[in-house]
Write a protein that holds these residues in place. Sequence first.
Motif, PDB file in Angstrom:
ATOM      1  N   LEU A 111       0.983  -1.165   0.132  1.00  0.00           N
ATOM      2  CA  LEU A 111       0.054  -0.063  -0.001  1.00  0.00           C
ATOM      3  C   LEU A 111       0.828   1.445  -0.047  1.00  0.00           C
ATOM      4  O   LEU A 111       1.628   1.305   0.896  1.00  0.00           O
ATOM      5  CB  LEU A 111      -0.973   0.069   1.264  1.00  0.00           C
ATOM      6  CG  LEU A 111      -1.986  -1.229   1.339  1.00  0.00           C
ATOM      7  CD1 LEU A 111      -2.769  -1.146   2.546  1.00  0.00           C
ATOM      8  CD2 LEU A 111      -2.716  -1.057  -0.065  1.00  0.00           C
ATOM      9  N   ASP A 113       0.802   4.547   0.511  1.00  0.00           N
ATOM     10  CA  ASP A 113       0.774   5.554   1.490  1.00  0.00           C
ATOM     11  C   ASP A 113       1.032   5.309   2.798  1.00  0.00           C
ATOM     12  O   ASP A 113       0.909   6.356   3.629  1.00  0.00           O
ATOM     13  CB  ASP A 113      -0.690   6.351   1.397  1.00  0.00           C
ATOM     14  CG  ASP A 113      -0.895   6.908  -0.160  1.00  0.00           C
ATOM     15  OD1 ASP A 113       0.192   7.603  -0.598  1.00  0.00           O
ATOM     16  OD2 ASP A 113      -1.899   6.690  -0.623  1.00  0.00           O
ATOM     17  N   ILE A 114       0.928   4.100   3.276  1.00  0.00           N
ATOM     18  CA  ILE A 114       1.251   3.722   4.471  1.00  0.00           C
ATOM     19  C   ILE A 114       2.333   3.163   4.944  1.00  0.00           C
ATOM     20  O   ILE A 114       3.194   2.620   3.829  1.00  0.00           O
ATOM     21  CB  ILE A 114       0.060   2.775   5.101  1.00  0.00           C
ATOM     22  CG1 ILE A 114      -0.215   1.706   4.429  1.00  0.00           C
ATOM     23  CG2 ILE A 114      -1.309   3.598   5.177  1.00  0.00           C
ATOM     24  CD1 ILE A 114      -1.348   0.746   5.011  1.00  0.00           C
ATOM     25  N   GLU A 118       2.414  -1.743   7.959  1.00  0.00           N
ATOM     26  CA  GLU A 118       1.030  -1.983   7.931  1.00  0.00           C
ATOM     27  C   GLU A 118       0.855  -2.814   7.126  1.00  0.00           C
ATOM     28  O   GLU A 118      -0.441  -3.485   6.998  1.00  0.00           O
ATOM     29  CB  GLU A 118       0.367  -0.393   7.894  1.00  0.00           C
ATOM     30  CG  GLU A 118       0.580   0.548   9.015  1.00  0.00           C
ATOM     31  CD  GLU A 118      -0.198   0.144  10.340  1.00  0.00           C
ATOM     32  OE1 GLU A 118      -1.565  -0.531   9.849  1.00  0.00           O
ATOM     33  OE2 GLU A 118      -0.057   0.323  11.336  1.00  0.00           O
ATOM     34  N   LEU A 122      -1.645  -5.951   7.479  1.00  0.00           N
ATOM     35  CA  LEU A 122      -2.907  -6.168   6.479  1.00  0.00           C
ATOM     36  C   LEU A 122      -2.820  -7.619   5.840  1.00  0.00           C
ATOM     37  O   LEU A 122      -3.890  -8.439   5.828  1.00  0.00           O
ATOM     38  CB  LEU A 122      -2.943  -5.051   5.477  1.00  0.00           C
ATOM     39  CG  LEU A 122      -3.920  -5.383   4.583  1.00  0.00           C
ATOM     40  CD1 LEU A 122      -5.499  -5.155   4.952  1.00  0.00           C
ATOM     41  CD2 LEU A 122      -4.020  -4.123   3.398  1.00  0.00           C
ATOM     42  N   ARG A 156       5.754   4.756  -0.441  1.00  0.00           N
ATOM     43  CA  ARG A 156       6.256   6.061  -1.450  1.00  0.00           C
ATOM     44  C   ARG A 156       7.499   6.400  -1.315  1.00  0.00           C
ATOM     45  O   ARG A 156       7.958   7.187  -2.172  1.00  0.00           O
ATOM     46  CB  ARG A 156       5.185   6.862  -1.688  1.00  0.00           C
ATOM     47  CG  ARG A 156       4.988   7.927  -0.584  1.00  0.00           C
ATOM     48  CD  ARG A 156       3.518   8.735  -0.855  1.00  0.00           C
ATOM     49  NE  ARG A 156       3.054   8.772   0.402  1.00  0.00           N
ATOM     50  CZ  ARG A 156       3.270   9.894   1.315  1.00  0.00           C
ATOM     51  NH1 ARG A 156       3.810  10.833   0.993  1.00  0.00           N
ATOM     52  NH2 ARG A 156       2.745  10.110   2.672  1.00  0.00           N
TER      53      ARG A 156
ATOM     54  N   ARG B  23      -6.679   0.221   7.256  1.00  0.00           N
ATOM     55  CA  ARG B  23      -5.388   0.797   6.396  1.00  0.00           C
ATOM     56  C   ARG B  23      -5.740   1.957   5.392  1.00  0.00           C
ATOM     57  O   ARG B  23      -5.068   2.792   5.478  1.00  0.00           O
ATOM     58  CB  ARG B  23      -4.672  -0.342   5.818  1.00  0.00           C
ATOM     59  CG  ARG B  23      -3.467  -1.040   6.695  1.00  0.00           C
ATOM     60  CD  ARG B  23      -4.261  -1.937   7.610  1.00  0.00           C
ATOM     61  NE  ARG B  23      -3.344  -2.329   8.693  1.00  0.00           N
ATOM     62  CZ  ARG B  23      -3.547  -3.010   9.739  1.00  0.00           C
ATOM     63  NH1 ARG B  23      -4.653  -3.706   9.560  1.00  0.00           N
ATOM     64  NH2 ARG B  23      -2.753  -3.331  10.705  1.00  0.00           N
ATOM     65  N   LYS B  26      -6.105   4.949   7.402  1.00  0.00           N
ATOM     66  CA  LYS B  26      -4.814   5.485   7.679  1.00  0.00           C
ATOM     67  C   LYS B  26      -4.325   6.280   6.438  1.00  0.00           C
ATOM     68  O   LYS B  26      -3.605   7.316   6.312  1.00  0.00           O
ATOM     69  CB  LYS B  26      -3.970   4.456   8.143  1.00  0.00           C
ATOM     70  CG  LYS B  26      -4.223   4.159   9.502  1.00  0.00           C
ATOM     71  CD  LYS B  26      -3.275   3.007  10.070  1.00  0.00           C
ATOM     72  CE  LYS B  26      -3.540   2.633  11.503  1.00  0.00           C
ATOM     73  NZ  LYS B  26      -2.580   1.555  11.823  1.00  0.00           N
ATOM     74  N   ALA B  27      -4.343   5.769   5.317  1.00  0.00           N
ATOM     75  CA  ALA B  27      -3.757   6.169   3.928  1.00  0.00           C
ATOM     76  C   ALA B  27      -4.551   7.502   3.383  1.00  0.00           C
ATOM     77  O   ALA B  27      -3.734   8.189   3.072  1.00  0.00           O
ATOM     78  CB  ALA B  27      -4.209   4.974   2.717  1.00  0.00           C
ATOM     79  N   ALA B  30      -2.847  10.342   4.396  1.00  0.00           N
ATOM     80  CA  ALA B  30      -1.732  10.755   3.665  1.00  0.00           C
ATOM     81  C   ALA B  30      -2.137  11.918   2.844  1.00  0.00           C
ATOM     82  O   ALA B  30      -1.045  12.745   2.416  1.00  0.00           O
ATOM     83  CB  ALA B  30      -1.124   9.683   3.160  1.00  0.00           C
ATOM     84  N   TYR B  31      -3.137  12.112   2.200  1.00  0.00           N
ATOM     85  CA  TYR B  31      -3.436  13.071   1.280  1.00  0.00           C
ATOM     86  C   TYR B  31      -4.410  14.120   2.086  1.00  0.00           C
ATOM     87  O   TYR B  31      -5.090  14.501   1.311  1.00  0.00           O
ATOM     88  CB  TYR B  31      -4.241  12.588   0.017  1.00  0.00           C
ATOM     89  CG  TYR B  31      -3.197  11.735  -0.511  1.00  0.00           C
ATOM     90  CD1 TYR B  31      -2.140  12.503  -1.256  1.00  0.00           C
ATOM     91  CD2 TYR B  31      -3.179  10.307  -0.692  1.00  0.00           C
ATOM     92  CE1 TYR B  31      -1.271  11.510  -1.931  1.00  0.00           C
ATOM     93  CE2 TYR B  31      -2.159   9.539  -1.398  1.00  0.00           C
ATOM     94  CZ  TYR B  31      -1.250  10.169  -2.134  1.00  0.00           C
ATOM     95  OH  TYR B  31      -0.122   9.399  -2.527  1.00  0.00           O
TER      96      TYR B  31
END
Lengths: 341, 275
Positions: A111, A113-114, A118, A122, A156, B23, B26-27, B30-31
């Motif tokens: 993933l 952005d995390i 994590e 997951l 990222r 998740r 949480k993501a 980020a934005y």
Amino acid sequence: MENALHVENLAKSYKRRVRKPGLAGAFQSMFSAKTEEFHAVKGISFSIKRGEKVGLIGENGAGKSTTLKMLTGIIVPTGGQLEVLGLVPWQKRRQLALNIGVVFGQRPQLLWDIPVRETFKLLKDMYHIPNGVFEITYPEAVKRLDLEPLLSTPVRLLSLGQRMRCDLAASLLHAPAVAFLDEPTIGLDLTVKEQVREYIRDMQNRFGITLLITTHDLKDITEVCDRLLLLDKGKLLFDGSLKAFEKRFANESRIVAELHQPATPASLKKLSAEIKRYGGAITLSEGHRLILEYREAGAAPALTQILLKRQKVVDLTLEKTDIDTIVTRIYRKPAGEKMKP
Amino acid sequence: MRPLQPPLTLLSSFQSYASYFVRCLKASFAYRAATITNLLTAAVSYSITIMIWRQVYSQNPNLLISSDQMYVYLLLAGCVNYAMIMNIEFRISQRIRNGLVATDLLKPVDFQIAQGIQAISDGFFNGSMGIMVFLCGFFVFGTRMLPPDFPCFCLFMISFLLGFTVMYGVCFVFVQGAFYTYSGYGIMASRNALQLTFSGVSAPLAFYPPLLKTIADWLPFKHIIYSPISIYMGWAKNADAYQLILQQACWAVFLFVLGKLIMKHALKQLEVQGG
């Protein structure tokens, strides 16, 4: 032993729109529906037994990744049959996903952005990895692939090499029955490549994972696999053990000489004529470097003697053709002659 | 040799989706800067809509509903619309374009449900902005922002959740087009245009010309915003409210099944070219 994979006459073709070049062509293509059929995989057949370690190689566009995508159920074949762990991949994609691990070197499954940790958590939930397995695979991956400093970093922000290591760990966390690794060492430096190969080997040994690896780095194959599939323009050219591959194609050896001064064309001509009698040929003459190749066993002493007589040699080595050279040669041969030794 | 792991049961899938939801949430943080910018832009757009209606009411105060009711409606439409902002079209079309959809399809979860989970996490994040808009409205209009009674509020909640499901269904059906066109922009723009016109976000549908109203009645868009707010404001009560909820449920099921069928077809001709 039971088959992990069975593929028969597997084919995949795509319809592609034909576009004429230039701006006018682009404009025209909006109104014309002219298409052409592109055959990415042309009826290949092979089986892989459980626990086997197989490398799939071929030039760019040979159909390696398309084959892998069909085996994982992402794309639907246009012909033939295939079974992975007794399931038809594209029909039972989700059940198959629980039992396989996949790395697409250029498409990370993490993933974005995390933090990496994590994603691992997951995956534990998503694949329902039993605690007993996760307690082995997770610390093992972290330790062996040196992931500890990366666990809190969002994906990222990772470099390609770091991401590849995390991606590989993610694909093997659930100790899958079959792992499809598409260019698992892409973007890695030499030390990390070694680390990765060792990790794959150990995971395979411990859990009996069936491996199918595609790569352009043949060391991935020689150090991890014991069987090779060679694809060329959608066709399977070779299927056999690495030893059989070398036996068939690596019957050439070479003499590499460092000359005192570059050879003149006339002396090269004479040398060439003489060594021809022993099945030798000059394959490279570049500056002070000269390479002779030969096939006949026992020809080395005679060829060396001729070379020493004709040229002033500073240094000299005898080499057996390595797998990289063999494969490169096969790639370079014209279509009809690729399988000729 | 280990036996093959059987397919996940509904209960075990739920554990996967719950973990995925956490998740995704949480993501989405980020934005947050980009999302807040989008939401602020939307706030400007709602303010302009309210200013236009103020002008309309200043010239003609005797419309179907009072000006206060209209402003409350528009604020509520804004709140609901915030919660309905989901990025799935952009996300999925991008992933189809760059081939990352392949990694989504390799997960042992249902693609449609997994994307729905992402949409819910979007809704949670964006909905919090909607609540802020509601609180601003409450500060200005006081109890006029509240539903007439508690049953109305309960029915609204059901209608709101169904509206969310309809919205997701619409987006998912539209984004399937990206499997064929490899671009999500036109798809997003056309869905957005239809939604802006027929959902009732700029005006209650009662104000629409008969032809447009008839079209709106036959499309799912009004169930995204107009139906939940009609129930919240007490315009649709008892049997009318139940009827709207039933229609929403039918649309939600229909769109879910339609999305599944289209995707099944789309996947058969999916090309993930390149290594």
